[in-house]
Design a protein around this motif. Structure first.
Motif, PDB file in Angstrom:
ATOM      1  N   LEU A 173       0.810  -1.225   0.000  1.00  0.00           N
ATOM      2  CA  LEU A 173       0.000   0.000   0.000  1.00  0.00           C
ATOM      3  C   LEU A 173       0.837   1.266   0.000  1.00  0.00           C
ATOM      4  N   LYS A 174       2.166   1.106   0.064  1.00  0.00           N
ATOM      5  CA  LYS A 174       3.087   2.256   0.118  1.00  0.00           C
ATOM      6  C   LYS A 174       2.705   3.211   1.253  1.00  0.00           C
ATOM      7  N   ALA A 175       2.440   2.637   2.417  1.00  0.00           N
ATOM      8  CA  ALA A 175       1.999   3.419   3.578  1.00  0.00           C
ATOM      9  C   ALA A 175       2.617   2.824   4.828  1.00  0.00           C
ATOM     10  N   PRO A 176       3.824   3.255   5.222  1.00  0.00           N
ATOM     11  CA  PRO A 176       4.494   2.631   6.368  1.00  0.00           C
ATOM     12  C   PRO A 176       3.864   2.939   7.722  1.00  0.00           C
ATOM     13  N   ALA A 177       3.084   4.030   7.832  1.00  0.00           N
ATOM     14  CA  ALA A 177       2.498   4.408   9.119  1.00  0.00           C
ATOM     15  C   ALA A 177       1.142   3.734   9.298  1.00  0.00           C
ATOM     16  N   MET A 178       0.940   3.155  10.485  1.00  0.00           N
ATOM     17  CA  MET A 178      -0.327   2.502  10.813  1.00  0.00           C
ATOM     18  C   MET A 178      -0.980   3.270  11.951  1.00  0.00           C
ATOM     19  N   THR A 179      -2.276   3.538  11.820  1.00  0.00           N
ATOM     20  CA  THR A 179      -2.989   4.259  12.879  1.00  0.00           C
ATOM     21  C   THR A 179      -3.641   3.261  13.832  1.00  0.00           C
ATOM     22  N   ILE A 180      -3.885   3.727  15.062  1.00  0.00           N
ATOM     23  CA  ILE A 180      -4.365   2.858  16.132  1.00  0.00           C
ATOM     24  C   ILE A 180      -5.868   3.012  16.287  1.00  0.00           C
ATOM     25  N   GLY A 181      -6.586   1.899  16.196  1.00  0.00           N
ATOM     26  CA  GLY A 181      -8.037   1.909  16.321  1.00  0.00           C
ATOM     27  C   GLY A 181      -8.502   1.280  17.619  1.00  0.00           C
ATOM     28  N   PRO A 182      -9.722   0.759  17.656  1.00  0.00           N
ATOM     29  CA  PRO A 182     -10.281   0.212  18.905  1.00  0.00           C
ATOM     30  C   PRO A 182      -9.538  -1.046  19.349  1.00  0.00           C
ATOM     31  N   GLU A 183      -9.627  -1.307  20.648  1.00  0.00           N
ATOM     32  CA  GLU A 183      -8.972  -2.468  21.227  1.00  0.00           C
ATOM     33  C   GLU A 183      -9.865  -3.701  21.089  1.00  0.00           C
ATOM     34  N   ILE A 184      -9.257  -4.814  20.669  1.00  0.00           N
ATOM     35  CA  ILE A 184      -9.980  -6.074  20.492  1.00  0.00           C
ATOM     36  C   ILE A 184      -9.963  -6.865  21.798  1.00  0.00           C
ATOM     37  N   ASP A 185      -8.792  -7.108  22.320  1.00  0.00           N
ATOM     38  CA  ASP A 185      -8.521  -7.718  23.613  1.00  0.00           C
ATOM     39  C   ASP A 185      -7.311  -6.982  24.172  1.00  0.00           C
ATOM     40  N   PRO A 186      -7.024  -7.101  25.480  1.00  0.00           N
ATOM     41  CA  PRO A 186      -5.862  -6.387  26.013  1.00  0.00           C
ATOM     42  C   PRO A 186      -4.597  -6.637  25.190  1.00  0.00           C
ATOM     43  N   GLY A 187      -3.983  -5.540  24.744  1.00  0.00           N
ATOM     44  CA  GLY A 187      -2.757  -5.626  23.980  1.00  0.00           C
ATOM     45  C   GLY A 187      -2.934  -5.850  22.498  1.00  0.00           C
ATOM     46  N   ILE A 188      -4.182  -5.901  22.011  1.00  0.00           N
ATOM     47  CA  ILE A 188      -4.424  -6.165  20.585  1.00  0.00           C
ATOM     48  C   ILE A 188      -5.362  -5.092  20.026  1.00  0.00           C
ATOM     49  N   PRO A 189      -4.833  -4.032  19.422  1.00  0.00           N
ATOM     50  CA  PRO A 189      -5.697  -3.034  18.796  1.00  0.00           C
ATOM     51  C   PRO A 189      -5.923  -3.350  17.324  1.00  0.00           C
ATOM     52  N   VAL A 190      -6.915  -2.709  16.749  1.00  0.00           N
ATOM     53  CA  VAL A 190      -7.053  -2.680  15.298  1.00  0.00           C
ATOM     54  C   VAL A 190      -6.084  -1.632  14.761  1.00  0.00           C
ATOM     55  N   LEU A 191      -5.332  -1.989  13.733  1.00  0.00           N
ATOM     56  CA  LEU A 191      -4.456  -1.049  13.041  1.00  0.00           C
ATOM     57  C   LEU A 191      -5.017  -0.826  11.642  1.00  0.00           C
ATOM     58  N   THR A 192      -4.895   0.391  11.130  1.00  0.00           N
ATOM     59  CA  THR A 192      -5.302   0.641   9.751  1.00  0.00           C
ATOM     60  C   THR A 192      -4.117   1.140   8.951  1.00  0.00           C
ATOM     61  N   VAL A 193      -4.029   0.646   7.715  1.00  0.00           N
ATOM     62  CA  VAL A 193      -2.936   0.981   6.813  1.00  0.00           C
ATOM     63  C   VAL A 193      -3.540   1.503   5.522  1.00  0.00           C
ATOM     64  N   GLY A 194      -3.026   2.632   5.041  1.00  0.00           N
ATOM     65  CA  GLY A 194      -3.513   3.191   3.791  1.00  0.00           C
ATOM     66  C   GLY A 194      -4.594   4.224   4.014  1.00  0.00           C
ATOM     67  N   ASP A 195      -4.804   5.074   3.009  1.00  0.00           N
ATOM     68  CA  ASP A 195      -5.741   6.189   3.145  1.00  0.00           C
ATOM     69  C   ASP A 195      -7.030   5.995   2.355  1.00  0.00           C
ATOM     70  N   ASP A 196      -6.928   5.756   1.057  1.00  0.00           N
ATOM     71  CA  ASP A 196      -8.123   5.735   0.209  1.00  0.00           C
ATOM     72  C   ASP A 196      -9.013   4.529   0.494  1.00  0.00           C
ATOM     73  N   ALA A 197      -8.428   3.348   0.539  1.00  0.00           N
ATOM     74  CA  ALA A 197      -9.178   2.121   0.850  1.00  0.00           C
ATOM     75  C   ALA A 197      -8.386   1.390   1.914  1.00  0.00           C
ATOM     76  N   PRO A 198      -8.475   1.848   3.165  1.00  0.00           N
ATOM     77  CA  PRO A 198      -7.598   1.303   4.197  1.00  0.00           C
ATOM     78  C   PRO A 198      -7.833  -0.183   4.452  1.00  0.00           C
ATOM     79  N   VAL A 199      -6.754  -0.840   4.847  1.00  0.00           N
ATOM     80  CA  VAL A 199      -6.803  -2.232   5.261  1.00  0.00           C
ATOM     81  C   VAL A 199      -6.703  -2.266   6.778  1.00  0.00           C
ATOM     82  N   ALA A 200      -7.555  -3.048   7.423  1.00  0.00           N
ATOM     83  CA  ALA A 200      -7.510  -3.215   8.871  1.00  0.00           C
ATOM     84  C   ALA A 200      -6.686  -4.454   9.203  1.00  0.00           C
ATOM     85  N   LEU A 201      -5.763  -4.282  10.145  1.00  0.00           N
ATOM     86  CA  LEU A 201      -4.910  -5.374  10.608  1.00  0.00           C
ATOM     87  C   LEU A 201      -5.113  -5.580  12.102  1.00  0.00           C
ATOM     88  N   ALA A 202      -5.044  -6.832  12.523  1.00  0.00           N
ATOM     89  CA  ALA A 202      -4.922  -7.153  13.951  1.00  0.00           C
ATOM     90  C   ALA A 202      -3.723  -8.071  14.078  1.00  0.00           C
TER      91      ALA A 202
END
Length: 440
Positions: free
Chosen positions: A372-401
């Motif tokens: 995605l040519k996007a090295p920075a990941m933003t921090i989203g809601p927490e799934i379980d302790p120590g595991i947040p949702v991360l998003t990568v990319g701007d136009d059509a972001p991908v969510a990572l856990a």
């Protein structure tokens, strides 16, 4: 940027990024970004805490030290006032491993004369008492970590474990001092002969007091728990920060599990009861008959059903495979397969990826960020302790856990997909976080 973090794997990086983004009520957290590797460009001006994700936990010692130094220099160039060296809350390393040498190199560059080590994370059952690391009520070496395929932990005395890795003297900050609060901790640090000190911590209050005592320390090391009280030193109490807005991500989903921990194996087994799963034939991977196309074909055939592909195996199975193919060669081929599969999935429109295992998460996150040519990941809601949702990319972001092998509840895979889609922390995770705040 105010706080800079150097994390030795990607799941640990997302863990501490989650901690810094949330902070502690009523102070709130810092605007936090997680980077897939060392950036080459300056950080956006609004970022207050930057977390650099490395794969240095299992790298050769010299490479781990050099990469960590490079990360430190980038963070200092962004204006960071405090550096945190983040390693796993199970102190993952070998007696010849990288925690000691990396800490020594960072301390030398920062001129740090007293450095605290505290992997405790009580919310997930990790505590340090009398210099020994426990997982819930079990000494580390009896928790299953002795069977880790890359970093087997066979001694719960982390003073002794760290001393085997470093030339610096290793001391101890006992619980009776930590319980007396920040002033007593600072006095003990000033009086200590040792440069490195293992700090006991058995509760969230202990971690908050350590954070207060270390407000001006140039370098802190530990698990994500040690970072809980750090944001309050950099923001006024009256201007608490909420976590960055997260609107939810929908679209095709895939789950990739490379961890061989007992927790992940149990999570895979539970998930398989109601969802399609694909055990990866490791010998087929090594022979070239199991390929990226094999995995993507499985996921494409099961879109919407939370499909999971895994290489998780028992300790005995892992030992046999390592003896047959070599530990490093086996790990490299599996990491490459997971990384290339993730990249292919993202290119074909997959929007939600859940990953289990530190090495697997690092390989996948780097691959997705590069795709995605996007090295920075933003921090989203927490799934379980120590595991947040991360998003990568701007136009059509991908969510990572990115899930550390031992983290998460039995239903963590399905829960992660739900939180990614809804954009909301679920009641159980919210209740756990509020309970921690009440304890403080």
């Amino acid at each position: 940027m105010l706080i800079g973090v150097i994390a030795d794997d990607f799941t640990g990086a997302s863990d501490i990024a989650n901690t810094l983004a949330r902070g502690v009520a009523p102070d709130g957290g810092l605007r936090t970004a997680q980077f897939a590797g060392i950036p080459t460009d300056p950080a956006p001006s609004e970022i207050e805490a930057g977390v650099i994700s490395l794969k240095s936990r299992t790298a050769p010692r010299a490479a781990a030290v050099d990469e960590s130094r490079t990360a430190l220099r980038w963070l200092r160039a962004q204006g960071c006032r405090q550096i945190v060296f983040k390693y796993c809350s199970t102190f993952d390393s070998t007696p010849e491993g990288n925690i000691g040498p990396v800490a020594e190199a960072l301390a030398d560059e920062l001129g740090a004369t007293k450095v605290v080590f505290c992997p405790a994370f009580p919310a997930t059952g990790r505590t340090v008492y009398q210099g020994h690391l426990f997982v819930h009520d079990t000494p580390l070496d009896r928790s299953g970590m002795a069977d880790h395929p890359l970093t087997p932990m066979t001694d719960p005395d982390i003073r002794r474990w760290l001393q085997s890795q470093t030339r610096a003297a290793v001391g101890h900050l006992p619980i009776d001092i930590v319980r007396r609060g920040p002033s007593a901790i600072r006095c003990a640090l000033d009086a200590a002969d040792a440069r490195f000190l293992i700090a006991d911590a058995i509760s969230e209050d202990n971690l908050m007091d350590l954070g207060a005592a270390l407000a001006d320390a140039p370098l802190i090391t530990g698990g994500s728990g040690i970072a809980q009280g750090l944001p309050r030193h950099f923001i006024p109490r009256a201007t608490g920060r909420a976590a960055a807005a997260y609107a939810g991500v929908t679209g095709p989903e895939a789950i990739l599990a490379g961890s061989c921990s007992g927790a992940t194996r149990a999570q895979v087994e539970a998930h398989a009861a109601a969802h399609p799963t694909l055990p990866i034939d490791v010998r087929g991977v090594m022979a070239g008959t199991v390929t990226v196309k094999s995995l993507t074909g499985f996921f494409d055939a099961n879109v919407g059903r939370a499909p999971l592909a895994y290489s998780s195996a028992t300790p005995a199975e892992v030992r046999a495979l390592q003896a047959e193919f070599g530990r490093d060669a086996l790990a490299a081929r599996l990491d490459t397969l997971f990384a290339q599969t993730a990249s292919a999935l993202v290119r074909s429109g997959y929007r939600r990826l859940v990953v289990a295992g530190g090495e697997t998460s690092g390989a996948v996150a780097q691959s997705v960020a590069a795709t995605l040519k996007a090295p920075a990941m933003t921090i989203g809601p927490e799934i379980d302790p120590g595991i947040p949702v991360l998003t990568v990319g701007d136009d059509a972001p991908v969510a990572l856990a990115l899930k550390s092998g031992n983290f998460g509840g039995i239903d963590v895979f399905q829960k992660a997909l739900r939180v990614m889609e809804s954009g909301h922390q679920e009641p159980a995770a919210r209740a756990a976080r509020l309970a921690q705040a009440r304890i403080r």
